[in-house]
Design an enzyme around this catalytic site. Structure first.
Site, PDB file in Angstrom:
ATOM      1  N   ILE A 143     -28.570  14.545 -19.755  1.00  0.00           N
ATOM      2  CA  ILE A 143     -27.638  15.616 -20.094  1.00  0.00           C
ATOM      3  C   ILE A 143     -27.548  16.547 -18.900  1.00  0.00           C
ATOM      4  O   ILE A 143     -28.481  16.645 -18.104  1.00  0.00           O
ATOM      5  CB  ILE A 143     -28.040  16.373 -21.379  1.00  0.00           C
ATOM      6  CG1 ILE A 143     -29.459  16.908 -21.280  1.00  0.00           C
ATOM      7  CG2 ILE A 143     -27.865  15.486 -22.601  1.00  0.00           C
ATOM      8  CD1 ILE A 143     -29.866  17.781 -22.439  1.00  0.00           C
ATOM      9  N   SER A 144     -26.403  17.220 -18.789  1.00  0.00           N
ATOM     10  CA  SER A 144     -26.144  18.040 -17.613  1.00  0.00           C
ATOM     11  C   SER A 144     -26.608  19.476 -17.749  1.00  0.00           C
ATOM     12  O   SER A 144     -26.977  20.105 -16.770  1.00  0.00           O
ATOM     13  CB  SER A 144     -24.645  18.052 -17.311  1.00  0.00           C
ATOM     14  OG  SER A 144     -24.184  16.753 -17.117  1.00  0.00           O
ATOM     15  N   THR A 145     -26.554  20.013 -18.949  1.00  0.00           N
ATOM     16  CA  THR A 145     -26.907  21.419 -19.133  1.00  0.00           C
ATOM     17  C   THR A 145     -27.962  21.550 -20.213  1.00  0.00           C
ATOM     18  O   THR A 145     -28.117  20.677 -21.067  1.00  0.00           O
ATOM     19  CB  THR A 145     -25.675  22.253 -19.535  1.00  0.00           C
ATOM     20  OG1 THR A 145     -25.227  21.807 -20.806  1.00  0.00           O
ATOM     21  CG2 THR A 145     -24.564  22.121 -18.518  1.00  0.00           C
ATOM     22  N   GLN A 200     -27.110  21.270 -24.068  1.00  0.00           N
ATOM     23  CA  GLN A 200     -26.825  19.977 -24.674  1.00  0.00           C
ATOM     24  C   GLN A 200     -28.115  19.359 -25.207  1.00  0.00           C
ATOM     25  O   GLN A 200     -29.204  19.808 -24.898  1.00  0.00           O
ATOM     26  CB  GLN A 200     -26.189  19.038 -23.649  1.00  0.00           C
ATOM     27  CG  GLN A 200     -24.850  19.511 -23.130  1.00  0.00           C
ATOM     28  CD  GLN A 200     -24.331  18.610 -22.023  1.00  0.00           C
ATOM     29  OE1 GLN A 200     -25.094  18.015 -21.268  1.00  0.00           O
ATOM     30  NE2 GLN A 200     -23.011  18.523 -21.915  1.00  0.00           N
TER      31      GLN A 200
END
Length: 104
Positions: free
Chosen positions: A16-18, A21
């Site tokens: 996941i990027s952030t 999330q």
């Protein structure tokens, strides 16, 4: 030293990027696709970073017959060029690559 891999291992990768999330949906899909929980590498890091540790660990530990599995290719690679390089390393190891989506 060369590691021996007598049976095919299903190795999952989730990212996941952030931090807002969650990995839950990806983990559920990877388990449904056959990856065991202890063979799923996870990280919370932006895909723009070239030094993501978990994909490097996977590539360093791959053996013939292993299958690297992701829910979507954008979880593993930052660009098409990056994807080609990663898949080449996987194939050069005589392992395989597959990407979802996987239905539960």
């Amino acid at each position: 030293m060369i590691e021996s891999h007598p049976e095919k291992r299903l190795i999952g990768y989730a990212r996941i990027s952030t931090y807002g999330q969650t990995l839950d949906a990806q983990l559920e899909q990877l388990r449904a696709a056959g990856s065991s929980s202890r063979k799923i590498y996870c990280e919370k890091v932006t895909g723009a970073r070239a030094d993501r540790r978990e994909p490097l660990k996977i590539l360093d530990r791959l053996g013939p017959g292993d299958v690297v599995t992701v829910t979507r290719i954008d979880r593993l690679a930052r660009s098409t060029f990056d994807l080609f390089g990663i898949v080449k390393r996987i194939v050069d190891t005589k392992a395989q690559f597959r990407a979802g989506p996987y239905r539960l």
